[in-house]
Design a protein around this motif. Structure first.
Motif, PDB file in Angstrom:
ATOM      1  N   THR A 136       0.830  -1.206   0.000  1.00  0.00           N
ATOM      2  CA  THR A 136       0.000   0.000   0.000  1.00  0.00           C
ATOM      3  C   THR A 136       0.865   1.258   0.000  1.00  0.00           C
ATOM      4  OG1 THR A 136      -1.730  -1.177   1.214  1.00  0.00           O
ATOM      5  CG2 THR A 136      -1.849   1.223   1.204  1.00  0.00           C
ATOM      6  N   ASP A 185      -6.589  12.448   5.166  1.00  0.00           N
ATOM      7  CA  ASP A 185      -7.417  13.115   4.155  1.00  0.00           C
ATOM      8  C   ASP A 185      -8.858  12.638   4.234  1.00  0.00           C
ATOM      9  OD1 ASP A 185      -5.311  14.602   3.250  1.00  0.00           O
ATOM     10  OD2 ASP A 185      -4.925  13.389   1.467  1.00  0.00           O
ATOM     11  N   GLU A 186      -9.029  11.309   4.413  1.00  0.00           N
ATOM     12  CA  GLU A 186     -10.384  10.761   4.509  1.00  0.00           C
ATOM     13  C   GLU A 186     -11.123  11.298   5.731  1.00  0.00           C
ATOM     14  OE1 GLU A 186      -9.646   6.582   4.540  1.00  0.00           O
ATOM     15  OE2 GLU A 186      -9.474   6.416   2.354  1.00  0.00           O
ATOM     16  N   LYS A 187     -10.365  11.622   6.785  1.00  0.00           N
ATOM     17  CA  LYS A 187     -10.980  12.133   8.012  1.00  0.00           C
ATOM     18  C   LYS A 187     -11.049  13.665   8.029  1.00  0.00           C
ATOM     19  CE  LYS A 187     -11.313   7.996   9.752  1.00  0.00           C
ATOM     20  NZ  LYS A 187     -12.624   7.337   9.931  1.00  0.00           N
ATOM     21  N   GLY A 188     -10.511  14.303   6.976  1.00  0.00           N
ATOM     22  CA  GLY A 188     -10.535  15.759   6.914  1.00  0.00           C
ATOM     23  C   GLY A 188      -9.610  16.426   7.912  1.00  0.00           C
ATOM     24  N   GLU A 227      -1.215   9.812   5.167  1.00  0.00           N
ATOM     25  CA  GLU A 227      -1.842  10.946   4.479  1.00  0.00           C
ATOM     26  C   GLU A 227      -3.221  10.580   3.951  1.00  0.00           C
ATOM     27  OE1 GLU A 227      -0.679  14.350   1.180  1.00  0.00           O
ATOM     28  OE2 GLU A 227       0.299  12.400   1.056  1.00  0.00           O
ATOM     29  N   LYS A 228      -3.350   9.384   3.393  1.00  0.00           N
ATOM     30  CA  LYS A 228      -4.651   8.934   2.887  1.00  0.00           C
ATOM     31  C   LYS A 228      -5.674   8.867   4.019  1.00  0.00           C
ATOM     32  CE  LYS A 228      -6.770   5.169   0.183  1.00  0.00           C
ATOM     33  NZ  LYS A 228      -7.801   4.750   1.139  1.00  0.00           N
ATOM     34  N   PHE A 229      -5.274   8.326   5.154  1.00  0.00           N
ATOM     35  CA  PHE A 229      -6.179   8.219   6.301  1.00  0.00           C
ATOM     36  C   PHE A 229      -6.612   9.599   6.790  1.00  0.00           C
ATOM     37  CE2 PHE A 229      -6.624   8.220  10.972  1.00  0.00           C
ATOM     38  CZ  PHE A 229      -7.698   7.351  11.113  1.00  0.00           C
TER      39      PHE A 229
END
Length: 283
Positions: free
Chosen positions: A75, A128-131, A124-126
């Motif tokens: 990932t 971003d998903e949580k704002g 970063e993906k996590f």
């Protein structure tokens, strides 16, 4: 016949289990600790011993046909590879951790905070998903010392037992990703017959590891109750005993519900229960 190449970790937490599963598949190879490459003597396969971070891209680029590596590494590198089989070892959780007594109490409190990690892509993906907007600080090595040195307010790293966190004055704060070792393949090699053969061997080893072979005695009066509890691979094997009205039943029980099943069998009239490990199951 094409000689395949499989990349595994040269050293680290996945190395021993990767070697073990290949050995259990009947592959014969030597000198893996003193060499970067080892030739399997009884199968068209070469084993490459690499840094785990390099394995997904080696497989993606066709330098290796197959690889065994943690899902977190796949990932993180965003490699374009085929997932062939989860292997059931190397399980861990990637977590955000904060200092014991920290004023960070909820995810929103991470806004504006510095987080040290070796896995910036996943983090970063996590976030971003949580704002959430945090300062991600990418470091290699022991990220758990970051808060203690004032380098960060939190860390994001692999956690297996939690002992390392505790010894550094940290506590788990948020689970981000579950990971385990995965067999991956290059997109172009999936239909190769040698890949299919190796995959069958690996799956037979994994299936055997998650099951137990059971032999028990039971009277014919209780046979149906026992058989109903034992599906086996297809169905139980029933063999007459010398003693009239008694039979021996041979079957397979899944490891995950082994003890519950054994207790149910005893309650149904099973006696003399013999339990044995299984080397391989080929279906």
């Amino acid at each position: 016949m094409k000689t395949l190449k499989i990349a595994i970790q040269k050293s680290g937490r996945l190395n021993e289990k990767s070697v073990e599963i290949l050995k259990n598949c009947g592959l014969s190879f030597e000198n893996y600790k003193s060499s970067l490459i080892s030739t399997v003597q009884n199968f068209p396969l070469e084993i490459l011993f690499l840094r785990d971070d390099d394995i997904p891209e080696y497989v993606q680029d066709g330098i290796a046909d197959l690889g065994i590596v943690g899902e977190n590494v796949i990932t993180e590198t965003k490699a374009n590879v085929e997932y062939l089989q989860r292997l059931g070892f190397g399980k861990c959780t990637l977590k955000i951790a904060v200092q014991t007594g920290s004023d960070i109490q909820k995810l929103e409190d991470l806004n504006g905070k510095a987080i040290a990690t070796s896995y910036p892509v996943i983090l970063e993906k996590f976030l971003d998903e949580k704002g959430i907007k945090s300062d991600i600080r990418t470091i290699s090595g022991s990220v758990e010392i970051g808060p203690g040195l004032g380098l960060s307010d939190a860390i994001f790293d692999i956690v297996s037992t939690g002992g390392t966190l505790k010894s550094n004055g940290l506590k788990p704060f948020a689970d981000v990703m579950q990971s385990e070792a995965v067999l991956i393949g290059n997109k172009s090699i999936i239909d190769n017959p040698e890949v299919a053969e190796l995959l069958q061997r690996i799956r037979s080893v994994l299936s055997a590891k998650s099951n137990k072979y059971v032999v028990l005695n039971v009277s014919k009066d209780n046979l149906q109750k026992v058989v109903d509890l034992l599906p086996g691979v297809k169905s139980p094997t029933v063999v007459p005993l010398f003693e009239p009205n008694w039979v021996a039943v041979h079957s397979v029980i899944a490891e995950e519900d082994f003890w519950d099943k054994i207790n149910s069998l005893k309650a149904a009239g099973a006696e003399g229960i013999l339990v044995m490990p299984i080397e391989k199951i080929i279906t």
